[in-house]
Design a protein around this motif. Structure first.
Motif, PDB file in Angstrom:
ATOM      1  N   ALA A  55       0.759  -1.287  -0.007  1.00  0.00           N
ATOM      2  CA  ALA A  55      -0.044  -0.065  -0.191  1.00  0.00           C
ATOM      3  C   ALA A  55       0.914   1.319  -0.096  1.00  0.00           C
ATOM      4  O   ALA A  55       0.216   2.396  -0.204  1.00  0.00           O
ATOM      5  CB  ALA A  55      -1.156   0.049   1.235  1.00  0.00           C
ATOM      6  N   HIS A  56       2.183   1.274   0.106  1.00  0.00           N
ATOM      7  CA  HIS A  56       3.040   2.267  -0.020  1.00  0.00           C
ATOM      8  C   HIS A  56       3.849   2.534  -1.234  1.00  0.00           C
ATOM      9  O   HIS A  56       4.347   1.535  -1.611  1.00  0.00           O
ATOM     10  CB  HIS A  56       4.059   2.189   1.569  1.00  0.00           C
ATOM     11  CG  HIS A  56       4.451   3.503   1.700  1.00  0.00           C
ATOM     12  ND1 HIS A  56       5.773   4.038   0.912  1.00  0.00           N
ATOM     13  CD2 HIS A  56       4.345   4.262   3.026  1.00  0.00           C
ATOM     14  CE1 HIS A  56       5.840   5.320   1.434  1.00  0.00           C
ATOM     15  NE2 HIS A  56       5.272   5.298   2.490  1.00  0.00           N
ATOM     16  N   PRO A  57       3.745   3.771  -1.837  1.00  0.00           N
ATOM     17  CA  PRO A  57       4.210   3.856  -3.196  1.00  0.00           C
ATOM     18  C   PRO A  57       5.913   3.405  -3.021  1.00  0.00           C
ATOM     19  O   PRO A  57       6.492   3.009  -4.307  1.00  0.00           O
ATOM     20  CB  PRO A  57       4.078   5.275  -3.334  1.00  0.00           C
ATOM     21  CG  PRO A  57       2.930   5.572  -2.532  1.00  0.00           C
ATOM     22  CD  PRO A  57       2.988   4.952  -1.421  1.00  0.00           C
ATOM     23  N   SER A  58       6.537   3.573  -2.087  1.00  0.00           N
ATOM     24  CA  SER A  58       7.870   3.257  -2.146  1.00  0.00           C
ATOM     25  C   SER A  58       8.323   1.853  -1.862  1.00  0.00           C
ATOM     26  O   SER A  58       9.495   1.402  -2.307  1.00  0.00           O
ATOM     27  CB  SER A  58       8.641   4.269  -0.811  1.00  0.00           C
ATOM     28  OG  SER A  58       8.184   3.694   0.406  1.00  0.00           O
ATOM     29  N   THR A  59       7.213   0.973  -1.562  1.00  0.00           N
ATOM     30  CA  THR A  59       7.601  -0.128  -1.232  1.00  0.00           C
ATOM     31  C   THR A  59       6.828  -1.415  -2.166  1.00  0.00           C
ATOM     32  O   THR A  59       7.283  -2.520  -2.533  1.00  0.00           O
ATOM     33  CB  THR A  59       7.378  -0.806   0.204  1.00  0.00           C
ATOM     34  OG1 THR A  59       6.056  -0.444   0.401  1.00  0.00           O
ATOM     35  CG2 THR A  59       8.177  -0.136   1.140  1.00  0.00           C
ATOM     36  N   ALA A  60       5.886  -0.731  -2.771  1.00  0.00           N
ATOM     37  CA  ALA A  60       5.202  -1.672  -3.611  1.00  0.00           C
ATOM     38  C   ALA A  60       5.722  -2.027  -4.627  1.00  0.00           C
ATOM     39  O   ALA A  60       5.733  -3.333  -5.222  1.00  0.00           O
ATOM     40  CB  ALA A  60       3.517  -0.925  -4.049  1.00  0.00           C
ATOM     41  N   PRO A  61       6.498  -1.633  -5.467  1.00  0.00           N
ATOM     42  CA  PRO A  61       7.072  -1.834  -6.993  1.00  0.00           C
ATOM     43  C   PRO A  61       8.254  -3.042  -6.541  1.00  0.00           C
ATOM     44  O   PRO A  61       8.313  -3.947  -6.988  1.00  0.00           O
ATOM     45  CB  PRO A  61       7.711  -0.591  -7.341  1.00  0.00           C
ATOM     46  CG  PRO A  61       7.035   0.529  -6.882  1.00  0.00           C
ATOM     47  CD  PRO A  61       6.669   0.168  -5.499  1.00  0.00           C
ATOM     48  N   ALA A  62       8.816  -2.620  -5.166  1.00  0.00           N
ATOM     49  CA  ALA A  62      10.142  -3.704  -4.979  1.00  0.00           C
ATOM     50  C   ALA A  62       9.248  -4.972  -4.422  1.00  0.00           C
ATOM     51  O   ALA A  62       9.876  -6.054  -4.668  1.00  0.00           O
ATOM     52  CB  ALA A  62      10.825  -3.196  -3.707  1.00  0.00           C
ATOM     53  N   ALA A  63       8.151  -4.825  -3.765  1.00  0.00           N
ATOM     54  CA  ALA A  63       7.463  -6.168  -3.282  1.00  0.00           C
ATOM     55  C   ALA A  63       6.996  -7.076  -4.614  1.00  0.00           C
ATOM     56  O   ALA A  63       6.856  -8.095  -4.540  1.00  0.00           O
ATOM     57  CB  ALA A  63       6.217  -5.940  -2.486  1.00  0.00           C
ATOM     58  N   ILE A  64       6.422  -6.278  -5.574  1.00  0.00           N
ATOM     59  CA  ILE A  64       6.083  -6.932  -6.781  1.00  0.00           C
ATOM     60  C   ILE A  64       7.294  -7.605  -7.355  1.00  0.00           C
ATOM     61  O   ILE A  64       7.228  -8.881  -7.959  1.00  0.00           O
ATOM     62  CB  ILE A  64       5.271  -6.086  -7.886  1.00  0.00           C
ATOM     63  CG1 ILE A  64       4.030  -5.673  -7.095  1.00  0.00           C
ATOM     64  CG2 ILE A  64       5.278  -6.553  -9.231  1.00  0.00           C
ATOM     65  CD1 ILE A  64       3.046  -4.968  -7.969  1.00  0.00           C
ATOM     66  N   VAL A  65       8.538  -6.995  -7.608  1.00  0.00           N
ATOM     67  CA  VAL A  65       9.584  -7.642  -8.205  1.00  0.00           C
ATOM     68  C   VAL A  65       9.992  -8.697  -7.448  1.00  0.00           C
ATOM     69  O   VAL A  65      10.534  -9.703  -8.023  1.00  0.00           O
ATOM     70  CB  VAL A  65      10.868  -6.452  -8.215  1.00  0.00           C
ATOM     71  CG1 VAL A  65      12.333  -7.144  -8.424  1.00  0.00           C
ATOM     72  CG2 VAL A  65      10.452  -5.212  -9.160  1.00  0.00           C
TER      73      VAL A  65
END
Length: 273
Positions: free
Chosen positions: A131-141
Motif C-alpha cells: 500500500a506504500h508507493p516506495s515499497t509496492a514496486p519492490a514487493a512486486i519485483v
C-alpha cells in the motif's frame, strides 16, 4: 495465424482510430485523436516507466539467482533430479496463486515478511508493503523473482550440462581456476541460451497481468501501473475500447523495439566473435 493473430491484431489497430464505447456500443472514427490524447496523458509516461522497470529488473535478479542455482546443481551428482524438481516448484505454481501467496506474505497484520523483519530487528512495527508507493514496486519485483528464478535455473542447467567435459578438463589441466573457467568457457558457451531466455522473460514480464492485478491493481497511485493493467482498466472499467486499443498498439511497438534492439546487439556480438 490469419484468424488467431493477424485478424485480431488488425481489428485492434482499427479500434485505435475510433471512439469505441462498450456501454452505448458507439464506434466513431476519430483518426489520430486517441494517439494525440495518449502522448499528452501523464499516465502514459508513468505506465511506460513502470513497464520497463517491472519488466527488466526482475529478470536481472532471477537470472543471477537461477545461474547460481544452476552452477550448484551442475556440481551435484546424487539427488540432482529431486533437487531440480524442488527448485522448479515456484515456476509450476500458477501466477494468480503466486499473487495471492505473496499477498498473504506481505499482509500488514499477520504477514510472514513483517514477522521475519521484526524478529531480525529491521523494523519495529508491521508495514503495509503493498500500500506504500516506495515499497509496492519492490514487493512486486520480489514476487516476480521468486516465480521466474526456476526458469533460468532450468535453461542454464541444461546449457551447463551440454558443455563438453573435455574442454573443462583441459582447462583444469592448464591451471585455470573456477573464475577463469566461468569467464572463458561457461559464459561464452551459454551466450545464446542467456540471450533467448532473458528476452523471453522480459517479454513475459511486459505482458504480465496476473501477478500485478491481484496484488495492487496498479496502485498505489499508479506506482505499479503497467501497460497490461492500464489496458484492462480502460477497456473493462472505463469501457473505452478505442483508447485501450491505442495503448495496446504502442505497447506492441515497444515490445517490438526492445526485441529488435536485443537481437541486433546479439547479432553484433556474434559477428564480432
Amino acid at each position: 495465424l490469419v484468424f488467431i493473430f493477424i485478424y485480431p491484431l488488425g481489428r485492434s489497430i482499427s479500434y485505435s482510430f475510433t471512439d469505441y464505447n462498450l456501454i452505448n456500443r458507439t464506434k466513431d472514427f476519430v483518426g489520430l485523436s486517441n494517439y494525440r490524447q495518449l502522448f499528452g496523458d501523464s499516465v502514459f509516461y508513468t505506465a511506460l516507466i513502470n513497464t520497463l522497470a517491472l519488466g527488466i529488473s526482475p529478470v536481472v535478479g532471477a537470472f543471477l539467482i537461477g545461474f547460481a542455482q544452476a552452477l550448484v546443481l551442475n556440481e551435484i551428482k546424487r539427488g540432482r533430479g529431486i533437487l531440480r524438481g524442488l527448485a522448479l516448484l515456484p515456476w509450476v505454481v500458477p501466477q494468480v496463486v503466486v499473487a495471492f501467496l505473496f499477498q498473504f506474505i506481505y499482509n500488514p497484520s499477520v504477514g510472514v515478511f513483517n514477522v521475519l523483519l521484526r524478529d531480525l530487528g529491521l523494523i519495529r512495527q508491521f508495514q503495509p508493503w503493498l500500500a506504500h508507493p516506495s515499497t509496492a514496486p519492490a514487493a512486486i519485483v520480489l514476487a516476480y523473482i521468486w516465480n521466474e528464478t526456476p526458469f533460468f535455473m532450468l535453461m542454464l542447467l541444461a546449457g551447463l550440462q551440454a558443455i563438453p567435459l573435455e574442454i573443462v578438463e583441459a582447462s583444469i589441466v592448464d591451471g585455470a581456476n573456477w573464475r577463469q573457467r566461468l569467464r572463458y568457457i561457461v559464459l561464452p558457451s551459454l551466450r545464446r541460451i542467456i540471450a533467448v531466455s532473458t528476452i523471453l522473460m522480459v517479454i513475459w514480464n511486459f505482458n504480465n497481468f496476473s501477478i500485478i492485478w491481484p496484488l495492487t491493481e496498479g496502485g498505489p497511485v499508479n506506482w505499479t501501473l503497467t501497460f497490461s493493467v492500464w489496458v484492462y482498466r480502460e477497456a473493462f472499467q472505463n469501457f473505452d475500447l478505442g483508447y485501450a486499443a491505442t495503448i495496446g498498439v504502442l505497447w506492441l511497438l515497444l515490445l517490438m523495439l526492445v526485441t529488435a534492439i536485443y537481437i541486433r546487439a546479439l547479432g553484433g556480438r556474434d559477428s564480432a566473435a
